[in-house]
Write a protein that holds these residues in place. Structure first.
Motif, PDB file in Angstrom:
ATOM      1  N   ALA A 137      37.017  28.390  32.399  1.00 41.14           N
ATOM      2  CA  ALA A 137      37.507  29.617  33.039  1.00 41.14           C
ATOM      3  C   ALA A 137      36.960  29.796  34.445  1.00 41.14           C
ATOM      4  CB  ALA A 137      37.155  30.822  32.180  1.00 41.14           C
ATOM      5  N   ILE A 138      35.722  29.351  34.699  1.00 36.11           N
ATOM      6  CA  ILE A 138      35.128  29.559  36.024  1.00 36.11           C
ATOM      7  C   ILE A 138      35.229  28.310  36.906  1.00 36.11           C
ATOM      8  CG2 ILE A 138      33.558  31.311  35.142  1.00 36.11           C
ATOM      9  CD1 ILE A 138      31.304  29.299  35.205  1.00 36.11           C
ATOM     10  N   GLN A 192      26.604  38.034  30.906  1.00 37.60           N
ATOM     11  CA  GLN A 192      27.236  36.828  30.376  1.00 37.60           C
ATOM     12  C   GLN A 192      28.725  36.841  30.667  1.00 37.60           C
ATOM     13  OE1 GLN A 192      26.930  36.646  26.112  1.00 37.60           O
ATOM     14  NE2 GLN A 192      27.764  38.687  25.808  1.00 37.60           N
ATOM     15  N   TRP A 193      29.301  35.639  30.709  1.00 39.07           N
ATOM     16  CA  TRP A 193      30.740  35.510  30.882  1.00 39.07           C
ATOM     17  C   TRP A 193      31.423  35.674  29.532  1.00 39.07           C
ATOM     18  CZ3 TRP A 193      33.319  35.402  35.379  1.00 39.07           C
ATOM     19  CH2 TRP A 193      32.609  35.056  36.529  1.00 39.07           C
ATOM     20  N   VAL A 194      32.477  36.463  29.505  1.00 36.70           N
ATOM     21  CA  VAL A 194      33.272  36.677  28.295  1.00 36.70           C
ATOM     22  C   VAL A 194      34.706  36.299  28.609  1.00 36.70           C
ATOM     23  CG1 VAL A 194      34.072  38.361  26.596  1.00 36.70           C
ATOM     24  CG2 VAL A 194      31.759  38.542  27.527  1.00 36.70           C
ATOM     25  N   VAL A 195      35.286  35.481  27.754  1.00 36.87           N
ATOM     26  CA  VAL A 195      36.666  35.032  27.956  1.00 36.87           C
ATOM     27  C   VAL A 195      37.615  35.944  27.184  1.00 36.87           C
ATOM     28  CG1 VAL A 195      38.288  33.126  27.649  1.00 36.87           C
ATOM     29  CG2 VAL A 195      35.913  32.653  28.286  1.00 36.87           C
ATOM     30  N   VAL A 196      38.612  36.500  27.887  1.00 33.21           N
ATOM     31  CA  VAL A 196      39.577  37.423  27.300  1.00 33.21           C
ATOM     32  C   VAL A 196      40.999  36.916  27.615  1.00 33.21           C
ATOM     33  CG1 VAL A 196      40.385  39.807  27.151  1.00 33.21           C
ATOM     34  CG2 VAL A 196      37.973  39.326  27.619  1.00 33.21           C
ATOM     35  N   THR A 197      41.879  36.922  26.633  1.00 31.25           N
ATOM     36  CA  THR A 197      43.269  36.535  26.839  1.00 31.25           C
ATOM     37  C   THR A 197      44.117  37.787  27.055  1.00 31.25           C
ATOM     38  OG1 THR A 197      42.993  34.616  25.405  1.00 31.25           O
ATOM     39  CG2 THR A 197      45.240  35.303  25.876  1.00 31.25           C
ATOM     40  N   PRO A 198      44.713  37.966  28.242  1.00 32.81           N
ATOM     41  CA  PRO A 198      45.509  39.172  28.510  1.00 32.81           C
ATOM     42  C   PRO A 198      46.747  39.236  27.616  1.00 32.81           C
ATOM     43  CG  PRO A 198      44.972  37.983  30.542  1.00 32.81           C
ATOM     44  CD  PRO A 198      44.644  37.082  29.406  1.00 32.81           C
ATOM     45  N   THR A 199      47.171  40.430  27.305  1.00 34.41           N
ATOM     46  CA  THR A 199      48.423  40.604  26.556  1.00 34.41           C
ATOM     47  C   THR A 199      49.579  40.637  27.536  1.00 34.41           C
ATOM     48  OG1 THR A 199      48.148  43.002  26.643  1.00 34.41           O
ATOM     49  CG2 THR A 199      47.338  41.860  24.686  1.00 34.41           C
ATOM     50  N   LYS A 200      50.727  40.191  27.047  1.00 34.08           N
ATOM     51  CA  LYS A 200      51.907  40.150  27.920  1.00 34.08           C
ATOM     52  C   LYS A 200      52.612  41.507  27.928  1.00 34.08           C
ATOM     53  CE  LYS A 200      52.625  35.226  27.140  1.00 34.08           C
ATOM     54  NZ  LYS A 200      53.535  34.171  26.697  1.00 34.08           N
ATOM     55  N   LEU A 216      31.389  43.225  35.978  1.00 33.33           N
ATOM     56  CA  LEU A 216      30.971  42.911  37.343  1.00 33.33           C
ATOM     57  C   LEU A 216      31.996  42.067  38.091  1.00 33.33           C
ATOM     58  CD1 LEU A 216      27.255  41.950  36.592  1.00 33.33           C
ATOM     59  CD2 LEU A 216      28.139  44.165  37.310  1.00 33.33           C
ATOM     60  N   THR A 217      32.625  41.143  37.380  1.00 32.87           N
ATOM     61  CA  THR A 217      33.538  40.199  38.029  1.00 32.87           C
ATOM     62  C   THR A 217      34.688  39.876  37.079  1.00 32.87           C
ATOM     63  OG1 THR A 217      31.672  39.206  39.220  1.00 32.87           O
ATOM     64  CG2 THR A 217      33.704  37.939  39.175  1.00 32.87           C
ATOM     65  N   VAL A 218      35.870  39.697  37.614  1.00 36.13           N
ATOM     66  CA  VAL A 218      37.012  39.179  36.868  1.00 36.13           C
ATOM     67  C   VAL A 218      37.446  37.895  37.551  1.00 36.13           C
ATOM     68  CG1 VAL A 218      39.378  39.580  36.102  1.00 36.13           C
ATOM     69  CG2 VAL A 218      37.738  41.474  36.115  1.00 36.13           C
ATOM     70  N   ASN A 219      37.318  36.792  36.826  1.00 35.43           N
ATOM     71  CA  ASN A 219      37.528  35.466  37.395  1.00 35.43           C
ATOM     72  C   ASN A 219      36.634  35.293  38.633  1.00 35.43           C
ATOM     73  OD1 ASN A 219      39.260  34.647  35.367  1.00 35.43           O
ATOM     74  ND2 ASN A 219      41.108  35.289  36.479  1.00 35.43           N
ATOM     75  N   ALA A 279      41.230  34.966  31.004  1.00 35.08           N
ATOM     76  CA  ALA A 279      40.476  35.517  32.131  1.00 35.08           C
ATOM     77  C   ALA A 279      38.988  35.516  31.780  1.00 35.08           C
ATOM     78  CB  ALA A 279      40.930  36.933  32.439  1.00 35.08           C
ATOM     79  N   ALA A 280      38.157  35.219  32.763  1.00 32.50           N
ATOM     80  CA  ALA A 280      36.707  35.219  32.569  1.00 32.50           C
ATOM     81  C   ALA A 280      36.129  36.483  33.181  1.00 32.50           C
ATOM     82  CB  ALA A 280      36.070  33.982  33.203  1.00 32.50           C
ATOM     83  N   LEU A 281      35.481  37.297  32.347  1.00 34.56           N
ATOM     84  CA  LEU A 281      34.883  38.543  32.798  1.00 34.56           C
ATOM     85  C   LEU A 281      33.364  38.421  32.754  1.00 34.56           C
ATOM     86  CD1 LEU A 281      37.829  39.418  32.034  1.00 34.56           C
ATOM     87  CD2 LEU A 281      36.859  41.620  31.360  1.00 34.56           C
ATOM     88  N   LEU A 282      32.721  38.766  33.853  1.00 38.87           N
ATOM     89  CA  LEU A 282      31.261  38.787  33.893  1.00 38.87           C
ATOM     90  C   LEU A 282      30.817  40.176  33.444  1.00 38.87           C
ATOM     91  CD1 LEU A 282      28.746  37.153  34.601  1.00 38.87           C
ATOM     92  CD2 LEU A 282      28.881  38.065  36.922  1.00 38.87           C
ATOM     93  N   VAL A 283      30.155  40.232  32.288  1.00 46.67           N
ATOM     94  CA  VAL A 283      29.841  41.504  31.638  1.00 46.67           C
ATOM     95  C   VAL A 283      28.329  41.693  31.580  1.00 46.67           C
ATOM     96  CG1 VAL A 283      30.100  42.877  29.543  1.00 46.67           C
ATOM     97  CG2 VAL A 283      31.929  41.340  30.258  1.00 46.67           C
ATOM     98  N   TYR A 284      27.874  42.894  31.962  1.00 44.30           N
ATOM     99  CA  TYR A 284      26.456  43.249  31.917  1.00 44.30           C
ATOM    100  C   TYR A 284      26.223  44.211  30.761  1.00 44.30           C
ATOM    101  CZ  TYR A 284      21.914  45.067  33.432  1.00 44.30           C
ATOM    102  OH  TYR A 284      20.597  45.439  33.477  1.00 44.30           O
ATOM    103  N   ARG A 285      25.214  43.878  29.925  1.00 46.03           N
ATOM    104  CA  ARG A 285      24.901  44.734  28.781  1.00 46.03           C
ATOM    105  C   ARG A 285      23.413  44.639  28.467  1.00 46.03           C
ATOM    106  NH1 ARG A 285      27.686  43.218  23.257  1.00 46.03           N
ATOM    107  NH2 ARG A 285      29.548  44.026  24.320  1.00 46.03           N
ATOM    108  N   GLU A 286      22.723  45.755  28.451  1.00 53.01           N
ATOM    109  CA  GLU A 286      21.326  45.853  28.037  1.00 53.01           C
ATOM    110  C   GLU A 286      20.444  44.792  28.708  1.00 53.01           C
ATOM    111  OE1 GLU A 286      21.230  45.717  23.809  1.00 53.01           O
ATOM    112  OE2 GLU A 286      22.164  47.680  23.568  1.00 53.01           O
ATOM    113  N   GLY A 287      20.560  44.712  30.022  1.00 56.86           N
ATOM    114  CA  GLY A 287      19.692  43.807  30.770  1.00 56.86           C
ATOM    115  C   GLY A 287      20.141  42.375  30.794  1.00 56.86           C
ATOM    116  N   GLN A 288      21.261  42.051  30.141  1.00 55.83           N
ATOM    117  CA  GLN A 288      21.750  40.679  30.076  1.00 55.83           C
ATOM    118  C   GLN A 288      23.153  40.602  30.665  1.00 55.83           C
ATOM    119  OE1 GLN A 288      19.999  37.983  28.756  1.00 55.83           O
ATOM    120  NE2 GLN A 288      18.265  39.372  28.578  1.00 55.83           N
TER     121      GLN A 288
END
Length: 492
Positions: free
Chosen positions: A304-305, A484-492, A447-450, A473-482
Motif C-alpha cells: 500500500a505504501i 501504525q498503518w491500517v489497510v482499508v478497502t473503500p466501498t463503491k 494522520l495520513t491517507v496513502n 487505501a493505507a491509513l496512518l492511524v495514531y492510538r494510545e501513543g502508537q
C-alpha cells in the motif's frame, strides 16, 4: 485336460527361456546401468572434544541466606516459650530478644546454600571466562572447576542482562582459551556441538545441527537455533563448529517440560564478544538509542505504501525531543537502513542502534510517502523511557458525514496535538463498514491517507472522495501513543 494344458504352457515357457539364453550366448547382452551412491560420512567429534573440553568449566554458585528459627528438631529450644510469653521473652543468659542487634563482635547467623550450576569457557590466558548472566546473577560465591579437578573462586567483572552475557575472572595464568570463531557464516544444517554440565554432569558433549539462524524470539538478540541436546546446567557453555571454534553461547531451551525437547538457542558469538569488550573495559554495557517505538511491516502495508517488500522497521511513535525527533523522523516512516546496515526485519534496528556508540552521528534512510528520505541522527545513550500516554480528549460536534471508508471525523483538539507531539490529523468519531472491519475505532487519529497528510476534516473528505475504490487505501492511524498503518478497502 486341465493338467495337460498346464503342462503344455510350462514347456513352452521353458523353451522360450532357453532360446533367450542362446541369443545371449550368441553375443546379445543386456547391461544394467547403475548410479554411483555417494559415500556418507558421519563427522568424528573426538579431536574437537579433546582440544576443547579442557577449556570448558563447570560453574557452581552459592548464596548466603539468614538462618531463620523454625519449630522442629535442632532449633532454638526457647522458641517454644516465646509462643506463650511473647516475642520479647529473654531466656536466662541470652543477650536480648529475637531481632535485637547482635552483641559486639557477634555476626548475624547465615548459612550458605547451593544456588545453581552452569557452564563457561576460557577466553584468555589470564583467566577471563565467558558465561551467562543468569548463571551468576545473585550469587554470593562463584566456584569454577576444570575437568582435571582444579577449582578456583571467581569474581564478576560485569554482566549484561539484556544479552544474558557475563564476564567473570579467576586468578590463574597460562590457561588455554578456546578459539573464537564467527556466527555470521553459519548455515542451516551445519554440524555443531555443545560442551557443558547438564544437571551438574561435568564435561558432557552433545551434537546436532544448526536448525535456524537469526531466530527472533522477542529478545534483544537474534539467536542461533539448534537441535543440540541442551539442558539446565549447559547455560553459558560453548557452541562449537567442527573446527573447534566458538560460534555461540548456549543460553536457552524451548520446552514445555523444563528439559530438552529438540530446540535450543545460543547467543551469536559475534554479538557476545562486542559485549565482552565493554564489560572488560567499563564493567557495564552502554548502548545507543534514537527514541522511537517500532513494529513490523506487513506485506499488505508494504504494498500500500509502495515498498518493494515487507522490510524495515515501522515507526509507531517518536519521542519528543529525542534524537529521532531532532533528526526529522516521523510516525509512519519505515526505517530501511541505519548507518549503512540494511534493516531487513524490524528487530534488526534495536540491535544495530544499540551497538552504535552514543554521540555518534549516523545516517538513516526512511521510506516516506512513496520515496526514500535520508536523515542524519545523533545517537543518544540508552535509557528506559515511558511510552507517551495520550490525554483524554474533549468532545467536539464537528463530525463529517460517513464516507467510502466508513469514517466520521472531527478536528483534533489543540491540547491533544500538543500533548501527543502531533502536527496534524483528524479524530475518528464514528467507524462503520470497512473502517470498523479494519479495526479503526472512535478516538483514533488519522494522520495520513496513502501519501497525503491529513490536516482537517474538509481536506480528509476530499482526499477520501478521490480514492480509487478498486484499490486498498493505507491509513496512518495514531492510538494510545502508537502509530501504525491500517489497510482499508473503500466501498463503491
Amino acid at each position: 485336460m486341465r493338467t495337460t494344458s498346464v503342462e503344455g504352457r510350462v514347456k513352452r515357457f521353458f523353451a522360450g527361456a532357453m532360446a533367450a539364453c542362446v541369443l545371449a550366448g550368441a553375443g546379445v547382452s543386456v547391461q544394467a546401468q547403475t548410479t554411483p551412491v555417494p559415500t556418507l560420512t558421519v563427522p568424528d567429534f573426538t579431536e574437537v572434544v579433546a582440544q576443547s573440553e579442557g577449556s570448558v568449566v563447570n560453574i557452581r554458585t552459592t548464596e548466603s541466606i539468614p538462618v531463620r528459627s523454625q519449630m522442629g528438631p535442632g532449633t532454638d529450644p526457647y522458641e517454644l516459650f516465646r509462643w506463650f510469653f511473647g516475642p520479647d521473652f529473654v531466656p536466662p543468659g541470652r543477650g536480648g530478644p529475637p531481632g535485637a542487634p547482635a552483641p559486639d563482635g557477634a555476626q548475624p547467623q547465615e548459612r550458605t546454600v547451593p544456588r545453581g550450576v552452569g557452564s563457561g569457557f576460557i577466553i584468555s590466558e589470564d583467566g577471563y571466562i565467558l558465561t551467562n548472566t543468569h548463571v551468576v546473577a545473585g550469587a554470593s560465591d562463584i566456584h569454577v572447576t576444570f575437568t582435571d579437578g582444579q577449582e578456583y573462586e571467581a569474581e564478576v567483572i560485569g554482566t549484561d542482562a539484556r544479552t544474558d552475557v557475563a564476564l567473570i575472572k579467576i586468578d590463574a595464568k597460562n590457561l588455554k582459551p578456546l578459539p573464537i570463531g564467527t556466527s555470521t557464516t553459519l548455515k542451516k544444517g551445519q554440524w555443531v556441538l555443545a560442551i557443558g554440565s547438564p544437571f551438574g554432569l561435568e564435561s558432557t558433549v552433545t551434537s546436532g545441527i544448526v536448525s535456524a539462524i537469526n531466530r527472533d524470539t522477542g529478545d534483544y538478540l537474534p539467536f542461533i537455533q539448534t537441535d543440540v541436546a541442551v539442558n539446565p546446567g549447559n547455560s553459558g557453555g560453548p557452541l562449537l563448529n567442527l573446527g573447534g571454534e566458538v560460534v555461540g553461547i548456549n543460553s536457552q531451551i524451548v520446552s514445555r517440560s523444563g528439559g530438552f525437547m529438540g530446540i535450543s538457542l545460543a547467543i551469536p558469538i559475534d554479538e557476545a564478544m562486542r559485549v565482552v569488550e565493554q564489560l572488560k573495559e567499563h564493567g557495564k554495557v552502554t548502548r545507543g538509542r534514537i527514541g522511537v517505538q517500532i513494529g513490523p511491516v506487513s506485506e499488505e502495508v508494504a504494498k500500500a505504501i509502495g515498498l518493494d517488500s515487507a522490510k524495515g522497521a515501522m515507526v509507531s511513535h517518536v519521542q519528543r525531543g529525542g534524537p529521532a525527533d531532532k533528526a526529522g523522523v516521523q510516525a509512519g516512516d519505515v526505517i530501511t537502513d541505519f548507518n549503512g546496515e540494511p534493516i531487513l526485519q524490524w528487530s534488526d534496528l534495536p540491535r544495530i542502534v544499540g551497538g552504535t556508540k552514543p554521540d555518534t552521528r549516523a545516517t538513516m534512510k526512511v521510506w516516506r510517502k512513496g520515496k526514500e528520505v535520508s536523515l542524519r541522527v545523533r545517537v543518544g545513550e540508552f535509557e528506559t523511557d515511558d511510552a507517551a500516554t495520550p490525554s483524554e480528549s474533549g468532545s467536539q460536534a464537528e463530525e463529517m458525514a460517513t464516507n467510502a471508508l466508513g469514517l466520521g471525523v472531527q478536528s483534533v483538539p489543540a491540547e491533544i496535538l500538543e500533548s501527543e507531539n502531533l502536527k496534524q490529523g483528524v479524530m475518528v468519531t464514528a467507524a462503520k463498514g470497512p473502517a470498523a472491519m479494519a479495526g479503526i475505532a472512535p478516538g483514533d487519529i488519522i494522520l495520513t491517507v496513502n501519501e497525503t497528510d491529513i490536516t482537517n476534516p474538509e481536506q480528509f473528505a476530499k482526499t477520501v472522495a478521490g480514492l480509487d475504490t478498486s484499490e486498498t487505501a493505507a491509513l496512518l492511524v495514531y492510538r494510545e501513543g502508537q502509530t501504525q498503518w491500517v489497510v482499508v478497502t473503500p466501498t463503491k
